[in-house]
Design an enzyme around this catalytic site. Structure first.
Site, mmCIF file in Angstrom:
data_model
loop_
_atom_site.group_PDB
_atom_site.id
_atom_site.type_symbol
_atom_site.label_atom_id
_atom_site.label_comp_id
_atom_site.label_asym_id
_atom_site.label_seq_id
_atom_site.Cartn_x
_atom_site.Cartn_y
_atom_site.Cartn_z
ATOM 1 N N ALA A 215 -29.564 26.217 10.428
ATOM 2 C CA ALA A 215 -30.299 25.604 11.544
ATOM 3 C C ALA A 215 -31.775 25.910 11.396
ATOM 4 O O ALA A 215 -32.203 26.464 10.389
ATOM 5 C CB ALA A 215 -29.781 26.141 12.869
ATOM 6 N N ASN A 216 -32.563 25.544 12.376
ATOM 7 C CA ASN A 216 -33.977 25.929 12.410
ATOM 8 C C ASN A 216 -34.320 26.306 13.841
ATOM 9 O O ASN A 216 -33.488 26.183 14.734
ATOM 10 C CB ASN A 216 -34.865 24.790 11.887
ATOM 11 C CG ASN A 216 -34.678 23.534 12.698
ATOM 12 O OD1 ASN A 216 -34.962 23.509 13.894
ATOM 13 N ND2 ASN A 216 -34.162 22.486 12.064
ATOM 14 N N SER A 217 -35.558 26.746 14.064
ATOM 15 C CA SER A 217 -35.861 27.319 15.376
ATOM 16 C C SER A 217 -36.458 26.319 16.369
ATOM 17 O O SER A 217 -37.142 26.711 17.310
ATOM 18 C CB SER A 217 -36.775 28.540 15.220
ATOM 19 O OG SER A 217 -37.762 28.257 14.277
ATOM 20 N N SER A 218 -36.181 25.038 16.205
ATOM 21 C CA SER A 218 -36.649 24.063 17.199
ATOM 22 C C SER A 218 -35.981 24.343 18.544
ATOM 23 O O SER A 218 -34.774 24.560 18.615
ATOM 24 C CB SER A 218 -36.288 22.647 16.716
ATOM 25 O OG SER A 218 -36.389 21.748 17.791
ATOM 26 N N ALA A 283 -35.848 18.158 15.029
ATOM 27 C CA ALA A 283 -36.097 18.824 13.745
ATOM 28 C C ALA A 283 -34.769 18.806 12.992
ATOM 29 O O ALA A 283 -33.987 19.757 13.046
ATOM 30 C CB ALA A 283 -36.582 20.245 13.971
#
Ligand code: C5P
Length: 406
Positions: A215-218, A283
């Site tokens: 995942a990413n931190s959006s 994102a």
């Protein structure tokens, strides 16, 4: 001169705190009253050292409130009723001390107590010496206020009461009145009536096994703010959201919850068929693990995870760019660390977008926080918006203004 007629009949609480700039509050009341607003002045005890309550009560046509009770009659001033009465609360000048109390909920006077009770939009115009303004505690407290959704009317740079030159001068009364007039004009704007707007928001999760994912931190905050503002401006909104920790209760928004990029693509293609505007704020993970393990991968086992082979995810924005027909507007986002502008522009053409919003990663303004700085470019590379640091909710309106104009 700004059109301030929209302020007619509005109920405004003007909070005045103890700073030299309090002399400007007299002009501020006059301008509000001239525009037809009803103004209730609340002063902190210290503010009375800087400007006489009789001046403010005469200009506003209402007794000034400072204390919880009127000493001789015992009349109680209800901060709750005042908070409900107001269409807007303006604190000008706001000293470092009052800003700190507002940030921390220190309700030891009528002004801060009313602030905590107020349900209306709140505007804060700081005024202080440049060193106080630049102190990390002030900066942090102002960030807190922004995160509560308050509107900060940034102080200008110039000569200060101390004769030092720097940032800390309270914004001029005319400009404060203009900020409120713009706010109410926007709040009543219905320029997206009858339009269908789709917004993608948040990250996607690409599973490795039942408990692990890439995942990413959006945070999804920018996308949710865009969806909410579009709905408030009259649009029917479909918000396609990856996994986030926020939610929305604004009427007019259908939320489709998705997990992976492929789920998001499916929902986006279906929604785009009827959309007038698509805003791609998600994102999306560019890659996903090629293999999904049905069972949790064990650390001990020989088949434990040594490496993950990745495969490319579909580009949702580019797919919509191919399907786009005349009259549909497609807006993308970009987050670049190098060659920001050139990369953003090549993306516009590659994905067949109509405009691109370039997020700033400077000073960590973008991910997870409530504020952002953006630039918006059109296909020819013209800058349609070059924003200062702003609350994402305010930026959402700015971005929608730009989208309406293309
Ligand atoms: O190529 P890049 O990821 O930088 O492009 C960002 C823009 O494209 C954003 O608007 C994002 O929502 C969109 N995008 C997408 N699907 C992807 C990757 C990005 O819709 N797989």
């Amino acid at each position: 001169m700004h059109d301030t007629s929209i302020l007619a009949g509005k109920h405004i609480i003007l909070g005045i705190t103890g700073g030299i700039a309090a002399y400007k509050s007299a002009s501020l009341v006059r301008l509000f009253v001239k525009a037809g607003a009803e103004v209730q002045v609340i002063m902190t005890p210290n503010a009375r050292q800087f400007i006489a309550p009789v001046t403010m009560s005469t200009l506003s046509g209402k007794p000034v409130i400072t204390e919880f009770f009127t000493a001789n009659s015992g009349e109680w001033h209800s901060h709750v009723d005042l908070g409900l009465w107001a269409d807007a609360m303006v604190i000008a000048p706001a000293t470092a001390s009052t800003i700190g109390k507002m940030a921390g909920g220190v309700a030891d006077n009528m002004l801060v107590t009313t602030y905590l009770s107020a349900k209306c939009p709140v505007f804060v115009a700081p005024a202080m010496d440049l060193d106080m303004m630049a102190h990390p505690s002030t900066t942090r407290n102002i960030e807190y206020l922004r995160s509560y959704g308050n509107h900060i009317i940034e102080p200008a740079a110039g000569e200060l009461a101390s004769h030092l030159i720097g940032k800390g001068r309270m914004e001029e009364p005319e400009n404060i009145v203009a900020v409120l007039a713009d706010f109410f004009a926007r709040a009543s704007k219905r320029d997206l009536d009858g339009k269908h707007v789709m917004v993608t928001a948040g990250p996607t999760h690409e599973p490795i096994d039942p408990v692990r994912y890439i995942a990413n931190s959006s945070s999804g905050k920018m996308g949710y703010a865009l969806a909410e503002k579009a709905a408030r401006r009259g649009a029917r909104v479909t918000l396609i959201s990856g996994p986030v920790n926020i939610s929305t209760s604004v009427p007019g928004i259908d939320v489709i919850h998705v997990t992976t990029a492929r789920d998001m693509l499916e929902a986006a293609i279906a929604t785009f068929k009827t959309a007038d505007i698509a805003i791609m704020a998600a994102a999306v993970a560019d890659y996903r693990p090629e293999v999904y393990h049905d069972h949790k991968i064990k650390r001990e086992s020989d088949s434990g995870l040594q490496e993950i082979t990745l495969v490319k995810n579909p580009d949702i924005a580019a797919s919509l760019g191919k399907a786009k027909h005349h009259g549909q507007k497609l807006i993308g986002f970009a987050l670049e660390t190098d060659n920001e502008q050139a990369n953003a522009l090549s993306k516009i053409h590659r994905k067949n977008l109509d405009a691109i919003v370039l997020n700033s990663l400077r000073q960590g303004e973008c991910f997870g926080v409530d504020t952002n700085i953006v630039k918006v470019f059109d296909r020819d590379g013209n800058i349609l918006l070059d924003s200062p640091l702003k609350a994402k909710s305010d930026l959402a309106d700015d971005i929608l203004d730009v989208i309406s104009s293309i």
